[in-house]
Structure formats: structure tokens, C-alpha cells
Motif scaffolding. Structure first.
Motif, PDB file in Angstrom:
ATOM      1  N   ALA B 397       0.829  -1.217   0.000  1.00  0.00           N
ATOM      2  CA  ALA B 397       0.000   0.000   0.000  1.00  0.00           C
ATOM      3  C   ALA B 397       0.864   1.268   0.000  1.00  0.00           C
ATOM      4  O   ALA B 397       0.460   2.304   0.526  1.00  0.00           O
ATOM      5  CB  ALA B 397      -0.952  -0.014   1.193  1.00  0.00           C
ATOM      6  N   ASN B 398       2.034   1.174  -0.613  1.00  0.00           N
ATOM      7  CA  ASN B 398       2.887   2.367  -0.685  1.00  0.00           C
ATOM      8  C   ASN B 398       2.167   3.470  -1.421  1.00  0.00           C
ATOM      9  O   ASN B 398       1.493   3.227  -2.409  1.00  0.00           O
ATOM     10  CB  ASN B 398       4.182   2.068  -1.453  1.00  0.00           C
ATOM     11  CG  ASN B 398       4.813   0.801  -0.994  1.00  0.00           C
ATOM     12  OD1 ASN B 398       5.299   0.725   0.119  1.00  0.00           O
ATOM     13  ND2 ASN B 398       4.777  -0.226  -1.826  1.00  0.00           N
ATOM     14  N   VAL B 399       2.381   4.696  -0.927  1.00  0.00           N
ATOM     15  CA  VAL B 399       1.781   5.858  -1.553  1.00  0.00           C
ATOM     16  C   VAL B 399       2.890   6.583  -2.307  1.00  0.00           C
ATOM     17  O   VAL B 399       3.762   7.190  -1.686  1.00  0.00           O
ATOM     18  CB  VAL B 399       1.189   6.783  -0.472  1.00  0.00           C
ATOM     19  CG1 VAL B 399       0.746   8.103  -1.087  1.00  0.00           C
ATOM     20  CG2 VAL B 399       0.036   6.099   0.236  1.00  0.00           C
ATOM     21  N   ASN B 400       2.940   6.481  -3.594  1.00  0.00           N
ATOM     22  CA  ASN B 400       3.972   7.242  -4.320  1.00  0.00           C
ATOM     23  C   ASN B 400       3.759   7.334  -5.828  1.00  0.00           C
ATOM     24  O   ASN B 400       4.681   7.710  -6.554  1.00  0.00           O
ATOM     25  CB  ASN B 400       5.382   6.706  -4.015  1.00  0.00           C
ATOM     26  CG  ASN B 400       5.577   5.257  -4.422  1.00  0.00           C
ATOM     27  OD1 ASN B 400       4.693   4.635  -4.996  1.00  0.00           O
ATOM     28  ND2 ASN B 400       6.747   4.720  -4.129  1.00  0.00           N
ATOM     29  N   LEU B 401       2.579   7.061  -6.307  1.00  0.00           N
ATOM     30  CA  LEU B 401       2.367   7.095  -7.755  1.00  0.00           C
ATOM     31  C   LEU B 401       2.848   8.426  -8.347  1.00  0.00           C
ATOM     32  O   LEU B 401       2.396   9.493  -7.933  1.00  0.00           O
ATOM     33  CB  LEU B 401       0.873   6.900  -8.069  1.00  0.00           C
ATOM     34  CG  LEU B 401       0.533   6.724  -9.549  1.00  0.00           C
ATOM     35  CD1 LEU B 401       1.047   5.398 -10.077  1.00  0.00           C
ATOM     36  CD2 LEU B 401      -0.969   6.837  -9.773  1.00  0.00           C
ATOM     37  N   ASP B 402       3.779   8.346  -9.281  1.00  0.00           N
ATOM     38  CA  ASP B 402       4.352   9.512  -9.976  1.00  0.00           C
ATOM     39  C   ASP B 402       5.116  10.471  -9.057  1.00  0.00           C
ATOM     40  O   ASP B 402       5.443  11.586  -9.466  1.00  0.00           O
ATOM     41  CB  ASP B 402       3.275  10.298 -10.736  1.00  0.00           C
ATOM     42  CG  ASP B 402       2.638   9.482 -11.843  1.00  0.00           C
ATOM     43  OD1 ASP B 402       3.268   8.495 -12.275  1.00  0.00           O
ATOM     44  OD2 ASP B 402       1.524   9.816 -12.275  1.00  0.00           O
ATOM     45  N   LEU B 403       5.388  10.040  -7.840  1.00  0.00           N
ATOM     46  CA  LEU B 403       6.197  10.881  -6.949  1.00  0.00           C
ATOM     47  C   LEU B 403       7.673  10.493  -7.073  1.00  0.00           C
ATOM     48  O   LEU B 403       8.024   9.542  -7.775  1.00  0.00           O
ATOM     49  CB  LEU B 403       5.730  10.732  -5.497  1.00  0.00           C
ATOM     50  CG  LEU B 403       4.301  11.211  -5.194  1.00  0.00           C
ATOM     51  CD1 LEU B 403       3.971  10.998  -3.712  1.00  0.00           C
ATOM     52  CD2 LEU B 403       4.123  12.684  -5.566  1.00  0.00           C
ATOM     53  N   VAL B 404       8.493  11.227  -6.342  1.00  0.00           N
ATOM     54  CA  VAL B 404       9.946  11.083  -6.503  1.00  0.00           C
ATOM     55  C   VAL B 404      10.460   9.673  -6.182  1.00  0.00           C
ATOM     56  O   VAL B 404      11.485   9.245  -6.704  1.00  0.00           O
ATOM     57  CB  VAL B 404      10.673  12.189  -5.702  1.00  0.00           C
ATOM     58  CG1 VAL B 404      10.330  12.159  -4.240  1.00  0.00           C
ATOM     59  CG2 VAL B 404      12.164  12.130  -5.881  1.00  0.00           C
ATOM     60  N   THR B 405       9.724   8.899  -5.367  1.00  0.00           N
ATOM     61  CA  THR B 405      10.198   7.536  -5.074  1.00  0.00           C
ATOM     62  C   THR B 405       9.589   6.475  -6.001  1.00  0.00           C
ATOM     63  O   THR B 405       9.920   5.296  -5.890  1.00  0.00           O
ATOM     64  CB  THR B 405       9.899   7.134  -3.612  1.00  0.00           C
ATOM     65  OG1 THR B 405       8.478   7.118  -3.410  1.00  0.00           O
ATOM     66  CG2 THR B 405      10.539   8.083  -2.622  1.00  0.00           C
ATOM     67  N   ASP B 406       8.732   6.875  -6.925  1.00  0.00           N
ATOM     68  CA  ASP B 406       8.136   5.926  -7.890  1.00  0.00           C
ATOM     69  C   ASP B 406       9.086   5.809  -9.084  1.00  0.00           C
ATOM     70  O   ASP B 406       8.771   6.195 -10.197  1.00  0.00           O
ATOM     71  CB  ASP B 406       6.762   6.444  -8.326  1.00  0.00           C
ATOM     72  CG  ASP B 406       6.009   5.459  -9.219  1.00  0.00           C
ATOM     73  OD1 ASP B 406       6.444   4.298  -9.334  1.00  0.00           O
ATOM     74  OD2 ASP B 406       4.983   5.863  -9.807  1.00  0.00           O
ATOM     75  N   ILE B 407      10.265   5.279  -8.814  1.00  0.00           N
ATOM     76  CA  ILE B 407      11.359   5.326  -9.797  1.00  0.00           C
ATOM     77  C   ILE B 407      11.320   4.114 -10.723  1.00  0.00           C
ATOM     78  O   ILE B 407      11.176   2.988 -10.268  1.00  0.00           O
ATOM     79  CB  ILE B 407      12.712   5.379  -9.054  1.00  0.00           C
ATOM     80  CG1 ILE B 407      12.772   6.630  -8.171  1.00  0.00           C
ATOM     81  CG2 ILE B 407      13.881   5.325 -10.031  1.00  0.00           C
ATOM     82  CD1 ILE B 407      13.957   6.653  -7.215  1.00  0.00           C
ATOM     83  N   ILE B 408      11.453   4.367 -12.022  1.00  0.00           N
ATOM     84  CA  ILE B 408      11.664   3.266 -12.964  1.00  0.00           C
ATOM     85  C   ILE B 408      13.163   2.978 -12.980  1.00  0.00           C
ATOM     86  O   ILE B 408      13.965   3.897 -13.104  1.00  0.00           O
ATOM     87  CB  ILE B 408      11.207   3.654 -14.391  1.00  0.00           C
ATOM     88  CG1 ILE B 408       9.684   3.782 -14.462  1.00  0.00           C
ATOM     89  CG2 ILE B 408      11.700   2.645 -15.414  1.00  0.00           C
ATOM     90  CD1 ILE B 408       9.156   4.163 -15.851  1.00  0.00           C
ATOM     91  N   ALA B 409      13.528   1.724 -12.829  1.00  0.00           N
ATOM     92  CA  ALA B 409      14.946   1.373 -12.931  1.00  0.00           C
ATOM     93  C   ALA B 409      15.089   0.031 -13.628  1.00  0.00           C
ATOM     94  O   ALA B 409      14.381  -0.917 -13.305  1.00  0.00           O
ATOM     95  CB  ALA B 409      15.589   1.315 -11.549  1.00  0.00           C
ATOM     96  N   CYS B 410      15.995  -0.048 -14.582  1.00  0.00           N
ATOM     97  CA  CYS B 410      16.268  -1.323 -15.245  1.00  0.00           C
ATOM     98  C   CYS B 410      17.111  -2.186 -14.296  1.00  0.00           C
ATOM     99  O   CYS B 410      17.573  -1.702 -13.276  1.00  0.00           O
ATOM    100  CB  CYS B 410      16.992  -1.081 -16.562  1.00  0.00           C
ATOM    101  SG  CYS B 410      18.750  -0.763 -16.343  1.00  0.00           S
ATOM    102  N   PRO B 411      17.335  -3.449 -14.614  1.00  0.00           N
ATOM    103  CA  PRO B 411      18.092  -4.303 -13.689  1.00  0.00           C
ATOM    104  C   PRO B 411      19.559  -3.881 -13.525  1.00  0.00           C
ATOM    105  O   PRO B 411      20.183  -4.181 -12.503  1.00  0.00           O
ATOM    106  CB  PRO B 411      18.009  -5.686 -14.328  1.00  0.00           C
ATOM    107  CG  PRO B 411      16.882  -5.619 -15.306  1.00  0.00           C
ATOM    108  CD  PRO B 411      16.794  -4.201 -15.754  1.00  0.00           C
TER     109      PRO B 411
END
Ligand code: HEM
Ligand code: SF4
Lengths: 98, 544
Positions: B397-411
């Protein structure tokens, strides 16, 4: 020194050439000097290794340490999941690759 | 959602048995790795840093609980208890054994899934808006079109030996949630003045070492002519593509070299040829497929009220829940980005929980997003509280959609053979630095995207803040980019200057964010401020 690595054909596991056989542990790796290509050709033919290649390494008190960080990560496992590495009990094991 | 008919099932089953035999021959030494590699890649099996990796397609990101439970079962039985959602609505397993790969494909086939065209020079898994069929702002459900294109192109001889991979996205809303113009070919469903449905067509986008944003090559293509038009695009590319240089084979290079005008002219010319051949689908075929995507039986007369008396729940609702087209329903986003976690990773237990929740609360539908998160698309507003409690208990239930911690990262270098630097630890350190919820909400929308090499699997070109891992004399180094977007206001991020080490890049991100907070005007997102003031004030903050 030069050591050999690749992936086990069946399991995909990262393996290191010990001089006679393949080991999961880079500590067991043997210096192949100038014979790397020949060993790889024979081992590839014997279907014991997949994608084998020669790695520059330095001999340390703990055993061979690959020169490149990529091969050190291969030797250990992902630095972000200590539980999935070859040293799951040691949460600082990732420091070894840096 | 689409269900296999007898032909689909027979084809996928046959493919599993074919691969079983190929693996047997490889293990027996009848074929060598050079011969075997293209065969395994045709079935999504890569050889990665630590083991074989299997990439499984989730067509247009839609799947159900039975499929999710199977993915969990595979994670537990054949892998190490987890899976990794990617930026193209696929899931990857990192610890596959070659001997077991055919069994895994057989397991997948039993729930109408496969790994075909998740690798190699093929039309890859077609991506779509993860809110398709649910979004309040869409014209229609884009997935029947995606499915039609999938069926028409899979195993089609002309598309089986393409010069390079080919990525297609389909959306039907003004808000772009699929990074549309970063695809080789992108389709947005629109209506013309007569109210007919058709496509805006874009071509020539892609990231990687030579990034291009796709050009719009058609304002309106009647929907029924889509297969002719697509064939025309692929024919022009197939005819001219550079096959001498792997870095120049993507369609984006051709579009760029021919020029937008000339590319369009040639496509239109081929299009006429295909139209005359009459290879487009009959309406009955569209109707047959569309029938699989009829909306679930939404209840009428539901209340739109949400009891917000629990402040933690209210926070989650405000951030993770978005508008649904049916009254009384909502779309719930499940974050796979816990602070300190690995973006996109999910455990087998969590997969099973999501499967249970989808069954109970979302008409058995789950979606995978290009931002490496999950979605339950059709939740009754009255069920949101119970859903949230169950997610919360499982750490989802993390709250972060599109916020600074909603990071896309490759492997990155933790898993990928092509990488120059690790991506995941950088994502983790940035998320830890910005973990404070009030601070995240104060900063607002800020999309950070990290790749471990120029291939750009982590979408760094589209990052409002992008980070690219490079090799600097054998050590990991990170370049900072600013100003990218993968949304409807697509733009390509620019490199700010010299790179940083791992600690340095986290500081540089923080300096960038702080400069934004000084410069912003009321209501401005990071990207808006950047576009208004340009690179220089940020450069000054970053490099002093
Ligand atoms: C670990 C195995 C992977 C390998 C070997 C791999 C390889 C590549 C390569 C070579 C490219 C560049 C293609 C080109 O420009 O022609 C690429 C692009 C890309 N990959 Fe990956 N990748 C991997 C994993 C992933 C993952 C985990 C994701 C998502 C998190 C991903 C998403 C993408 C995307 C979005 C692009 C940009 C494609 C474009 O230019 O249109 N890949 N990948
Ligand atoms: S961007 Fe590079 S490092 Fe990251 S997954 Fe893609 S190929 Fe690997």
C-alpha cells in the motif's frame, strides 16, 4: 593472472575453471596463463560451459579477484539481494565487488 | 479479456513441444550455442549475468488471477520466489534453468500465456494504456485493436524476420500512460468530425543509443484500414532497413534518414497497394475479438462516497486511486516501489495476494504498467477500504504514484550482461533520501528513470530526471539528464554535464530538486519549471 568463466549449460549458473573442472566459487579459479582459448574450445565442445570467456584477475589472499566489477558481481550474485548471493549470511558481501 | 481459441492454444502448445526438442538437442550436444541462441531467443530465453532469464509477455498489460497465480507458482517452483515487472508490460524471471525452461513454457501455455516475441527481431508484446477499459477519459477500449494486431502479426512471415525489434503501443485517451511516442509505431484512437473511430498514427520513435520521438505520420486513419497501413509501414522499413549495422537497423533510424516527409510518402504509396489487395480484417473479425473485451457487469446505482476518516487510507486514495468510467467504481494502483526495495520486483506471496484481491474486488482483472507497477482496474469505491487494508498488510500500500520515489529502474549491472553500472542501488538510495512523505508530496509529480547503459531499458531519455549509468575507466559513473517526458507532452531529456559516482548522483538529484523548489511558481510541476527556466539554473545548482 587470467581465469576462465562462463555459465553452466544446464543450470545457467556462473562457473569458474579450476584447472580440472568447473566450480561455482571464484576462489577456486586457476590461472590459465596463455591456454585460455584452448581450454574454452575443449570445454565448449564437451558441453560443460556456455558463453565462456577469459577474465583478467589479480591474486589476493582470499583468492582470485576479477579485474572488472561485472565479473565480481557475477562471482558474488546481485549486490542488492544478499540472500540470493553465494554469501547469503554476509550482508556486507556486496562491498567486495566495489 | 481475450481467451485462446483452439487454434491459438494448439499453436502455443506446439511451440512448447518444438522448444522442448530444441532444448533436448542442445543439451545432447546436437547443436551448439550459435545454433541454439536464436531458437531460445524466439522463446524469450536470454542468458544473463547470473543465469538464464525468461521474459513472459503480458499482452497490453492485461491478465487475470489464474495467470497471476501461475506466475507466482513459476516464481516459487522454478525461480527464487520472485518476479520482475518491466517497462513493457512483461514479467521477467532471473534464475531459470535451461533444462526446466520447456516445463515453464508448458505451465504458461496452460493459462494462455507464452514468451513468444519477447525477444529477437520481432513485433514485441504490444503495449497499451494500463487503464484500458476502465479510464474515465478514454474514447473506447484500445485492447481489441491491440489484440487484432497481435493476432494478425504473430507468425506472419513478413514480420517474422524483421531487421530489428519493433514495438507498438495503442491508447485511446488524451492522457498518454503508455509512453506512446517512444515506440516504433504508436496508435492513438481518435474520432473524426463524423464521429467515426480511427487512428492517429506515429512512427519512428525509440530510445536506446539514438533516441527519437515518433513523428505523427497520419492524423486520421479509418480504423478498418489499420492492417494495410501497418503492413505498409513495415514494408517500407523492411525494404530499406540497414541490415549491415545493428545500431542502425531500428525503424527510427530509417525514418530519420529518409526524413519525415519521404517516409510518409512511401508509406502512403505502399498503403494504396495493400488496400487494393484487400487484406484488412472484415468487421466480423473485429467484432469477434471485441466481444472478449465487453465491460464487466458493473453494478448500477452505487454510491460515489468514500469514507475518508482513516487518514492513512485517505492519503492512499488521494494518490493511488484514479477516476473510473463507471459510477461507483475506481481504478486502484498498486505500487511496486517500496522505499529501499527493487523497482518492479514482487514476491510469489505478493503475487498470490494480488490475485486474490483481483478476484474479490476487480472482476478478476489485473494490469501491469510501463512504470513497473500493478493496477486493479475495476474496484467498487465501497471496497477500497478493505482492499487498502489487505494491501497494507502485505507491504503493497505504498503511496507514491508519480512521486519522486516511484522510480523506474532497469536491472542494471546487478543482473544484466550489457550494463555499465548498477541502477537498482541508485534507485534505492534516491528513494531513501526522499522517503519522507510530506517532502514527497510537497515536491509533487517527479518521474525519475534510471538505466544501467545506453540501451535505455529504464527510460532515462523520458525521465523528468533521467540517470544513465556509464563506464568510466572501469568504474561505475552516472550522468544526470533533465526534462524528459513519456507522457502526452513527450520530450527528450538533456544531459546536464559530467557524471557522478553513486553517492554523487544522489546528491546531484537532491540539488536539482531543491533548485526546483526555489524556482517553482504555484502549481508548477518539476517539468513545468524546467521548461520555463531551462537547463542553466539547474546546471548551476548541480555543478556550483
Ligand atoms: C536483462 C535483460 C535485458 C536485455 C538484454 C535488454 C536489452 C536491450 C537492448 C539491447 C535494448 C536497445 C535496443 C535498441 O535500441 O535497438 C533495449 C531497449 C529497451 N529495453 Fe531492454 N533489455 C533487458 C531488460 C529490460 C528490462 C528489465 C526492461 C524494463 C525494466 C527493458 C525495457 C527496455 C526498453 C523500454 C527499451 C527501449 C526500447 C526502445 O528503444 O524503444 N529491458 N533492451
Ligand atoms: S538499460 Fe542496459 S543495463 Fe539496463 S537492462 Fe537495458 S541493457 Fe541492461
Amino acid at each position: 593472472m587470467r581465469i576462465l568463466t562462463g555459465n553452466d549449460l544446464k543450470s545457467g549458473a556462473v562457473i569458474w575453471w579450476t584447472g580440472r573442472d568447473w566450480s561455482l566459487h571464484v576462489e577456486d579459479a586457476a590461472d590459465v596463463g596463455e591456454h585460455g582459448e584452448a581450454v574454452l574450445a575443449a570445454e565448449d565442445g564437451a558441453r560443460r560451459v556456455n558463453g565462456g570467456y577469459i577474465v583478467d584477475a589479480e591474486q589476493t589472499a582470499e583468492g582470485p579477484r576479477p579485474a572488472h566489477i561485472k565479473d565480481r558481481i557475477r562471482a558474488l550474485g546481485p549486490t542488492v539481494r544478499p540472500d540470493l548471493t553465494l554469501k547469503p549470511a554476509d550482508p556486507t558481501a556486496g562491498d567486495w565487488v566495489i | 479479456m481475450y481467451q485462446y481459441d483452439q487454434y491459438d492454444q494448439a499453436m502455443v502448445d506446439a511451440r512448447v513441444e518444438e522448444f522442448r526438442d530444441q532444448v533436448r538437442r542442445r543439451l545432447a550436444g546436437d547443436i551448439n550455442d550459435d545454433q541454439f541462441k536464436p531458437l531460445r531467443l524466439k522463446n524469450g530465453l536470454y542468458l544473463q549475468l547470473h543465469a538464464y532469464m525468461l521474459r513472459v509477455a503480458i499482452p497490453y498489460g492485461t491478465f487475470n488471477s489464474r495467470q497471476m497465480r501461475k506466475l507466482a507458482h513459476i516464481a516459487r517452483t522454478y525461480d527464487r520466489g520472485y518476479g520482475h515487472f518491466t517497462t513493457r508490460q512483461n514479467i521477467q524471471y532471473n534464475w531459470i534453468k535451461l533444462e526446466e525452461a520447456p516445463d515453464i513454457l508448458a505451465e504458461l501455455a496452460s493459462v494462455e500465456m507464452h514468451a513468444i516475441q519477447t525477444s529477437g527481431e520481432s513485433i514485441r508484446n504490444i503495449s497499451a494504456d494500463q487503464y484500458a477499459g476502465a479510464a474515465a477519459d478514454e474514447i473506447c477500449d484500445p485492447r481489441p485493436w491491440a489484440e487484432l494486431i497481435r493476432q494478425a502479426t504473430t507468425f506472419h512471415p513478413e514480420f517474422s524476420y524483421l531487421p530489428r525489434k519493433f514495438k507498438i503501443a495503442v491508447i485511446s485517451a488524451a492522457e498518454d500512460r503508455a509512453a506512446l511516442r517512444w515506440h516504433d509505431c504508436a496508435l492513438r484512437i481518435v474520432r473524426n468530425e463524423a464521429g467515426e473511430e480511427g487512428f492517429e498514427v506515429y512512427a519512428g520513435g525509440g530510445m536506446g543509443r539514438t533516441p527519437f520521438i515518433a513523428y505523427k505520420i497520419r492524423d486520421f486513419l479509418p480504423a478498418a484500414q489499420i492492417f494495410s497501413y501497418l503492413q505498409a509501414i513495415l514494408r517500407v522499413w523492411n525494404l530499406h532497413a540497414r541490415r549491415d549495422n545493428i545500431h542502425k537497423q531500428r525503424m527510427k533510424i530509417l525514418v530519420h534518414e529518409l526524413g519525415e516527409e519521404e517516409f510518409r510518402r512511401q508509406v502512403e504509396e505502399e498503403f494504396q497497394t495493400f488496400l487494393a489487395l484487400g487484406t484488412d480484417f472484415p468487421q466480423a473479425e473485429y467484432d469477434r475479438i471485441a466481444a472478449y473485451f465487453t465491460p464487466p457487469p458493473f453494478e448500477a446505482g452505487l454510491s460515489d462516497d468514500i469514507d475518508r476518516s482513516d487518514p492513512d487510507f485517505a492519503l492512499w486514495v488521494d494518490r493511488q486511486v484514479v477516476a473510473h468510467k463507471a459510477p461507483g467504481y475506481a481504478i486502484a494502483n498498486i505500487s511496486l516501489k517500496p522505499v529501499g526495495g527493487i523497482p518492479g520486483d514482487i514476491s510469489a506471496e505478493q503475487m498470490e495476494l494480488v490475485a486474490d484481491l483481483a478476484e474479490r474486488y476487480s472482476f478478476d482483472e489485473i494490469r501491469a504498467t510501463h512504470a513497473q507497477n500493478l493496477v486493479l482496474p475495476h474496484v467498487r469505491k465501497a471496497d477500497l477500504y478493505a482492499l487498502w487494508q489487505a494491501l497494507d498488510a502485505a507491504g503493497l500500500a505504498n503511496v507514491n504514484l508519480d512521486l519522486v520515489t516511484d522510480i523506474i529502474a532497469c536491472p542494471g549491472l546487478d543482473y544484466c550482461t550489457l550494463a555499465n553500472a548498477r541502477s537498482i542501488p541508485v534507485a534505492q538510495k534516491i528513494a531513501e533520501r526522499f522517503a519522507n512523505m510530506e517532502r514527497q508530496l510537497d515536491i509533487g509529480e517527479l518521474k525519475i528513470k534510471i538505466s544501467g547503459c545506453i540501451n535505455a531499458c529504464g527510460h532515462h531519455h523520458a525521465g523528468q530526471i533521467g540517470i544513465l549509468g556509464v563506464d568510466r575507466k572501469g568504474t561505475e559513473n552516472y550522468q544526470l539528464l533533465l526534462g524528459g517526458s513519456g507522457a502526452e507532452d513527450t520530450s527528450q531529456a538533456k544531459i546536464t554535464g559530467p557524471g557522478f559516482d553513486e553517492a554523487g548522483i544522489v546528491d546531484a538529484v537532491e540539488r536539482t530538486v531543491e533548485r526546483y523548489r526555489e524556482l517553482r511558481e504555484p502549481g508548477e510541476r518539476f517539468l513545468d519549471t524546467y521548461r520555463r527556466v531551462g537547463l542553466d539554473p539547474f546546471k548551476e545548482a548541480i555543478y556550483g
